[in-house]
Design a protein around this motif. Structure first.
Motif, mmCIF file in Angstrom:
data_model
loop_
_atom_site.group_PDB
_atom_site.id
_atom_site.type_symbol
_atom_site.label_atom_id
_atom_site.label_comp_id
_atom_site.label_asym_id
_atom_site.label_seq_id
_atom_site.Cartn_x
_atom_site.Cartn_y
_atom_site.Cartn_z
ATOM 1 N N VAL A 117 0.732 -1.506 0.046
ATOM 2 C CA VAL A 117 0.006 -0.052 0.084
ATOM 3 C C VAL A 117 0.885 1.325 -0.011
ATOM 4 C CG1 VAL A 117 -1.736 1.420 1.298
ATOM 5 C CG2 VAL A 117 -2.057 -1.154 1.154
ATOM 6 N N LYS A 118 2.122 1.121 0.627
ATOM 7 C CA LYS A 118 2.903 2.369 0.802
ATOM 8 C C LYS A 118 3.523 2.536 -0.594
ATOM 9 C CE LYS A 118 5.512 5.298 2.690
ATOM 10 N NZ LYS A 118 5.572 6.466 2.219
ATOM 11 N N ASP A 119 4.133 1.474 -1.242
ATOM 12 C CA ASP A 119 4.385 1.500 -2.582
ATOM 13 C C ASP A 119 3.512 2.220 -3.658
ATOM 14 O OD1 ASP A 119 6.828 0.699 -1.960
ATOM 15 O OD2 ASP A 119 6.238 -1.609 -2.792
ATOM 16 N N ILE A 120 2.063 1.620 -3.372
ATOM 17 C CA ILE A 120 1.174 2.116 -4.339
ATOM 18 C C ILE A 120 0.724 3.746 -4.034
ATOM 19 C CG2 ILE A 120 -1.358 2.201 -4.715
ATOM 20 C CD1 ILE A 120 -1.347 -0.968 -4.140
ATOM 21 N N TRP A 121 0.882 4.111 -2.936
ATOM 22 C CA TRP A 121 0.665 5.525 -2.423
ATOM 23 C C TRP A 121 1.913 6.293 -3.019
ATOM 24 C CZ3 TRP A 121 -2.479 9.049 -0.172
ATOM 25 C CH2 TRP A 121 -1.858 10.159 0.189
ATOM 26 N N ASP A 122 3.046 5.950 -2.720
ATOM 27 C CA ASP A 122 4.399 6.461 -3.171
ATOM 28 C C ASP A 122 4.142 6.723 -4.864
ATOM 29 O OD1 ASP A 122 5.199 6.697 -0.811
ATOM 30 O OD2 ASP A 122 6.562 5.246 -0.976
ATOM 31 N N THR A 123 3.862 5.896 -5.489
ATOM 32 C CA THR A 123 3.788 5.785 -7.144
ATOM 33 C C THR A 123 2.558 7.013 -7.667
ATOM 34 O OG1 THR A 123 4.071 3.381 -7.253
ATOM 35 C CG2 THR A 123 3.429 4.330 -9.006
ATOM 36 N N ARG A 124 1.748 6.863 -6.759
ATOM 37 C CA ARG A 124 0.412 7.561 -7.161
ATOM 38 C C ARG A 124 0.655 9.171 -6.789
ATOM 39 N NH1 ARG A 124 -4.555 5.365 -8.415
ATOM 40 N NH2 ARG A 124 -5.616 6.901 -7.175
ATOM 41 N N VAL A 125 1.350 9.438 -5.602
ATOM 42 C CA VAL A 125 1.818 10.735 -5.211
ATOM 43 C C VAL A 125 2.949 11.171 -6.242
ATOM 44 C CG1 VAL A 125 2.848 12.080 -3.572
ATOM 45 C CG2 VAL A 125 0.901 10.476 -3.043
ATOM 46 N N ALA A 126 3.805 10.329 -6.622
ATOM 47 C CA ALA A 126 4.795 10.998 -7.516
ATOM 48 C C ALA A 126 4.204 11.389 -8.901
ATOM 49 C CB ALA A 126 5.717 9.554 -7.678
ATOM 50 N N LYS A 127 3.281 10.412 -9.351
ATOM 51 C CA LYS A 127 2.428 10.666 -10.512
ATOM 52 C C LYS A 127 1.679 11.788 -10.361
ATOM 53 C CE LYS A 127 0.925 6.564 -12.537
ATOM 54 N NZ LYS A 127 -0.145 5.569 -12.710
ATOM 55 N N LEU A 128 1.043 12.179 -9.307
ATOM 56 C CA LEU A 128 0.402 13.437 -9.189
ATOM 57 C C LEU A 128 1.151 14.570 -9.190
ATOM 58 C CD1 LEU A 128 -2.626 14.531 -8.283
ATOM 59 C CD2 LEU A 128 -1.938 13.967 -5.999
ATOM 60 N N ARG A 129 2.182 14.617 -8.578
ATOM 61 C CA ARG A 129 3.173 15.712 -8.462
ATOM 62 C C ARG A 129 3.779 16.066 -10.015
ATOM 63 N NH1 ARG A 129 6.161 13.824 -3.285
ATOM 64 N NH2 ARG A 129 5.116 14.871 -1.701
ATOM 65 N N LEU A 130 4.150 15.015 -10.796
ATOM 66 C CA LEU A 130 4.527 15.153 -12.126
ATOM 67 C C LEU A 130 3.210 15.705 -12.901
ATOM 68 C CD1 LEU A 130 6.366 11.450 -13.103
ATOM 69 C CD2 LEU A 130 7.294 14.206 -12.931
ATOM 70 N N SER A 131 2.055 15.347 -12.683
ATOM 71 C CA SER A 131 1.057 15.903 -13.225
ATOM 72 C C SER A 131 0.649 17.326 -13.181
ATOM 73 C CB SER A 131 -0.529 15.205 -13.016
ATOM 74 O OG SER A 131 -0.279 13.831 -13.285
ATOM 75 N N ALA A 132 0.816 17.807 -11.621
ATOM 76 C CA ALA A 132 0.509 19.247 -11.344
ATOM 77 C C ALA A 132 1.805 19.997 -11.748
ATOM 78 C CB ALA A 132 0.746 19.150 -9.851
ATOM 79 N N ASP A 133 2.998 19.453 -11.930
ATOM 80 C CA ASP A 133 4.099 20.199 -12.673
ATOM 81 C C ASP A 133 3.812 20.382 -14.137
ATOM 82 O OD1 ASP A 133 6.743 21.401 -12.843
ATOM 83 O OD2 ASP A 133 7.338 19.392 -13.529
ATOM 84 N N SER A 134 3.511 19.220 -14.724
ATOM 85 C CA SER A 134 2.905 19.512 -16.195
ATOM 86 C C SER A 134 1.839 20.513 -16.567
ATOM 87 C CB SER A 134 2.617 18.117 -16.774
ATOM 88 O OG SER A 134 2.123 18.346 -17.890
ATOM 89 N N PHE A 135 0.802 20.297 -15.528
ATOM 90 C CA PHE A 135 -0.572 21.361 -15.344
ATOM 91 C C PHE A 135 0.008 22.826 -15.607
ATOM 92 C CE2 PHE A 135 -3.551 23.512 -12.683
ATOM 93 C CZ PHE A 135 -4.441 23.325 -13.649
ATOM 94 N N ILE A 136 0.920 23.028 -14.277
ATOM 95 C CA ILE A 136 1.074 24.145 -14.171
ATOM 96 C C ILE A 136 2.517 24.931 -15.313
ATOM 97 C CG2 ILE A 136 2.769 25.874 -12.739
ATOM 98 C CD1 ILE A 136 1.367 24.081 -10.516
ATOM 99 N N SER A 137 3.232 24.015 -15.671
ATOM 100 C CA SER A 137 4.208 24.711 -16.740
ATOM 101 C C SER A 137 3.796 24.726 -18.051
ATOM 102 C CB SER A 137 5.296 23.726 -16.953
ATOM 103 O OG SER A 137 4.877 22.452 -17.330
#
Length: 182
Positions: A117-137
């Motif tokens: 579950v921690k691995d799934i969480w970490d993967t999803r949060v990393a994906k979310l950060r990349l999406s947010a970065d892409s969204f903003i840039s």
């Protein structure tokens, strides 16, 4: 909304227990629960299951998705796909934390489940950060947040709001730190 409030909402999710006591149906504002008979599974909210477990009145049956094979499959899908995969419970992280902290003895392979579950969480949060970065840039005006849980949205809420406010100020030619009265 802070993580404690999200956890409070997660405690309303239903989970199966196997009681070791007898009790007729109980009538609560949120609905009727029971009857409780020794050895017969019954669905109750997580808050009640944890309370009964702490008083040694039941054994908690882990949710179907809280299985190492299913969680490994979800983890692999999450790693392969660029989009967020559907999660079997909107409160998977909170339920895992609550159940493993208070009823780990009722959950087979508890340590493995915690890690998955921690691995799934970490993967999803990393994906979310990349999406947010892409969204903003890319200076997008809107974003689609499919298959995200409340806790995941909550972790990036302040960052996204601050970024969007800053982008708005830049787009409307306001200097940061100065405001224009409308």
């Amino acid at each position: 909304m802070d993580p404690a409030e999200v956890e409070f909402l997660a405690e309303k999710e239903m989970v199966k227990i196997i009681p070791n006591f007898s009790l007729d149906k109980i009538y609560l504002i949120g609905g009727d629960l029971g009857p409780f008979n020794p050895g017969l599974p019954v669905e109750v909210p997580v808050w009640l299951a944890l309370n009964l477990k702490q008083r040694q009145k039941c054994r908690i049956v882990p949710p179907e998705w809280m299985d190492t094979d299913k969680l490994e499959e979800i983890r692999e899908q999450e790693r392969k796909l660029e989009t967020f995969t559907p999660i079997p419970s909107p409160y998977y992280m909170e339920l895992t934390k609550l159940l493993l902290n208070h009823a780990a003895d009722n959950i087979p392979k508890a340590d493995e489940i915690r890690t998955l579950v921690k691995d799934i969480w970490d993967t999803r949060v990393a994906k979310l950060r990349l999406s947010a970065d892409s969204f903003i840039s890319q200076q997008e005006a809107h974003a689609q947040l499919d298959n995200l849980t409340l806790m995941e949205i909550n972790t990036t809420r302040s960052f996204l709001l601050d970024s969007l406010n800053y982008m708005y100020k830049l787009r409307s030619n306001l200097q940061p730190g100065r405001s224009k009265d409308y």
